[in-house]
Design an enzyme around this catalytic site. Structure first.
Site, PDB file in Angstrom:
ATOM      1  N   HIS A 136      23.917 -38.019  14.595  1.00 27.87           N
ATOM      2  CA  HIS A 136      23.320 -37.655  15.887  1.00 27.87           C
ATOM      3  C   HIS A 136      21.805 -37.556  15.695  1.00 27.87           C
ATOM      4  O   HIS A 136      21.316 -36.749  14.900  1.00 27.87           O
ATOM      5  CB  HIS A 136      23.904 -36.317  16.355  1.00 27.87           C
ATOM      6  CG  HIS A 136      23.431 -35.873  17.695  1.00 27.87           C
ATOM      7  ND1 HIS A 136      23.985 -36.325  18.878  1.00 27.87           N
ATOM      8  CD2 HIS A 136      22.429 -35.027  18.051  1.00 27.87           C
ATOM      9  CE1 HIS A 136      23.360 -35.756  19.901  1.00 27.87           C
ATOM     10  NE2 HIS A 136      22.401 -34.963  19.433  1.00 27.87           N
ATOM     11  N   GLY A 156      24.037 -29.179  13.781  1.00 31.14           N
ATOM     12  CA  GLY A 156      22.857 -29.330  12.944  1.00 31.14           C
ATOM     13  C   GLY A 156      22.761 -28.219  11.934  1.00 31.14           C
ATOM     14  O   GLY A 156      23.111 -28.366  10.757  1.00 31.14           O
ATOM     15  N   ASP A 171      26.833 -30.294  22.352  1.00 29.67           N
ATOM     16  CA  ASP A 171      25.686 -30.268  21.431  1.00 29.67           C
ATOM     17  C   ASP A 171      24.924 -28.947  21.548  1.00 29.67           C
ATOM     18  O   ASP A 171      24.405 -28.628  22.616  1.00 29.67           O
ATOM     19  CB  ASP A 171      24.779 -31.457  21.801  1.00 29.67           C
ATOM     20  CG  ASP A 171      23.540 -31.578  20.920  1.00 29.67           C
ATOM     21  OD1 ASP A 171      23.439 -30.853  19.917  1.00 29.67           O
ATOM     22  OD2 ASP A 171      22.692 -32.420  21.251  1.00 29.67           O
ATOM     23  N   GLY A 172      24.868 -28.217  20.435  1.00 32.77           N
ATOM     24  CA  GLY A 172      24.019 -27.022  20.358  1.00 32.77           C
ATOM     25  C   GLY A 172      24.781 -25.756  20.013  1.00 32.77           C
ATOM     26  O   GLY A 172      25.717 -25.367  20.715  1.00 32.77           O
ATOM     27  N   GLY A 173      24.416 -25.144  18.908  1.00 31.46           N
ATOM     28  CA  GLY A 173      24.976 -23.839  18.555  1.00 31.46           C
ATOM     29  C   GLY A 173      26.433 -23.862  18.135  1.00 31.46           C
ATOM     30  O   GLY A 173      27.105 -22.828  18.181  1.00 31.46           O
ATOM     31  N   MET A 204      25.086 -30.146  27.085  1.00 31.23           N
ATOM     32  CA  MET A 204      24.233 -29.317  26.219  1.00 31.23           C
ATOM     33  C   MET A 204      24.728 -27.878  26.273  1.00 31.23           C
ATOM     34  O   MET A 204      24.883 -27.302  27.354  1.00 31.23           O
ATOM     35  CB  MET A 204      22.776 -29.368  26.671  1.00 31.23           C
ATOM     36  CG  MET A 204      22.049 -30.680  26.410  1.00 31.23           C
ATOM     37  SD  MET A 204      22.120 -31.265  24.700  1.00 31.23           S
ATOM     38  CE  MET A 204      21.299 -29.918  23.834  1.00 31.23           C
ATOM     39  N   GLY A 223      15.666 -28.841  22.637  1.00 30.99           N
ATOM     40  CA  GLY A 223      14.327 -28.727  22.067  1.00 30.99           C
ATOM     41  C   GLY A 223      14.330 -28.292  20.619  1.00 30.99           C
ATOM     42  O   GLY A 223      13.478 -28.704  19.842  1.00 30.99           O
ATOM     43  N   PHE A 224      15.297 -27.460  20.266  1.00 33.28           N
ATOM     44  CA  PHE A 224      15.281 -26.899  18.908  1.00 33.28           C
ATOM     45  C   PHE A 224      16.699 -26.773  18.355  1.00 33.28           C
ATOM     46  O   PHE A 224      17.637 -26.498  19.108  1.00 33.28           O
ATOM     47  CB  PHE A 224      14.633 -25.511  18.912  1.00 33.28           C
ATOM     48  CG  PHE A 224      13.226 -25.540  19.459  1.00 33.28           C
ATOM     49  CD1 PHE A 224      12.159 -25.842  18.624  1.00 33.28           C
ATOM     50  CD2 PHE A 224      12.991 -25.311  20.808  1.00 33.28           C
ATOM     51  CE1 PHE A 224      10.866 -25.905  19.132  1.00 33.28           C
ATOM     52  CE2 PHE A 224      11.698 -25.374  21.331  1.00 33.28           C
ATOM     53  CZ  PHE A 224      10.630 -25.664  20.491  1.00 33.28           C
ATOM     54  N   GLY A 225      16.813 -26.927  17.035  1.00 31.40           N
ATOM     55  CA  GLY A 225      18.073 -26.651  16.362  1.00 31.40           C
ATOM     56  C   GLY A 225      18.200 -25.148  16.127  1.00 31.40           C
ATOM     57  O   GLY A 225      17.239 -24.395  16.318  1.00 31.40           O
ATOM     58  N   GLY A 226      19.378 -24.730  15.725  1.00 29.49           N
ATOM     59  CA  GLY A 226      19.573 -23.356  15.285  1.00 29.49           C
ATOM     60  C   GLY A 226      19.647 -22.304  16.382  1.00 29.49           C
ATOM     61  O   GLY A 226      19.509 -21.114  16.100  1.00 29.49           O
TER      62      GLY A 226
END
Ligand code: DX5
Ligand code: ZN
Length: 217
Positions: A33, A197, A175-177, A137, A142-145
């Protein structure tokens, strides 16, 4: 289909990207990804064509390119040329999503449509038939983590209903968290592809974490 794991390289080690790519090649990761950010649609800038071209040469796995850029229609041909297999555009960033999804497909790439946490699933109504994949989303891009937004679970259910009621054949990605704690619920909700990620790259053994995410049933 059993679920796929798509590690987000945003959290990889860019001082030694080759090492992480080799690890992913040998791991049970299904897709790569790749998060492209322009500093306009999202408050961060990541990487672009040059890096993707290099990654393309280093793996035969599917390159899942997530464009967090305004006016993505201007660049889809170049992302395809750089090696993208799947090109996903944000519905919030695109003037004419239907036309852009068709353009992506005409380049022989898979077309994804993405919605932000604040965008309702109903916004997909007029575009979903043109997409091969919907990406929901579960953090603000904008940001990982960041932490998974719990309201995502309701949106996944709504999306599954929309796909089923229209008789469509569309993949779903979140995608995300995503971590080892919330992944089972997301998989059981019927999501096809999990992006992760930080959970993978910040763990002591990334390949093992991928395996753990993959083995959830
Ligand atoms: C966020 C990106 C994600 C992110 C996922 O804008 O689209 O792909 O890198 O990273 P984690 O899994 O750390 O939330
Ligand atoms: Zn992403």
């Amino acid at each position: 289909m059993s679920h796929l794991i798509a590690p987000s390289l945003l959290s990889a080690n860019f001082l030694n990207l080759e090492k992480d790519i080799l690890m992913l090649n040998q791991s049970e990761a299904d897709w790569f990804h790749l998060d492209v950010m322009d500093g306009v649609f999202v408050p961060n800038i990541s990487f672009g064509f040059g890096i993707i071209e290099k990654i393309r040469k280093a793996t035969s796995k599917t390159l899942d390119v997530h464009l967090m850029i305004v006016e993505p229609e201007r660049y889809i041909e170049r992302f395809k040329k750089a090696g993208a297999d799947i090109i996903s555009i944000h519905i919030e960033a695109c003037r004419n999503p239907v036309e852009t999804l068709r353009a992506i497909r005409s380049l022989n790439a898979k077309a994804g449509i993405v919605i932000n946490p604040g965008t309702p699933v109903s916004m997909l109504s007029e575009v979903i038939a043109e997409a091969d994949m919907v990406l929901i989303m579960s953090v603000n891009p904008g940001f990982g983590g960041q932490s998974f937004i719990p309201g995502t679970m309701g949106k996944i259910a709504e999306l599954r209903y929309l796909i089923k009621s229209r008789g469509l054949n569309v993949l779903t990605e979140v995608d995300g968290g995503i971590d080892l704690q919330n992944a089972p619920d997301i998989i059981h909700a019927g999501v096809d592809i999990l992006v992760a990620g930080n959970t993978i790259f910040a763990s002591p053994d990334p390949a093992q974490t991928i395996q753990q995410l993959k083995n959830i049933c």
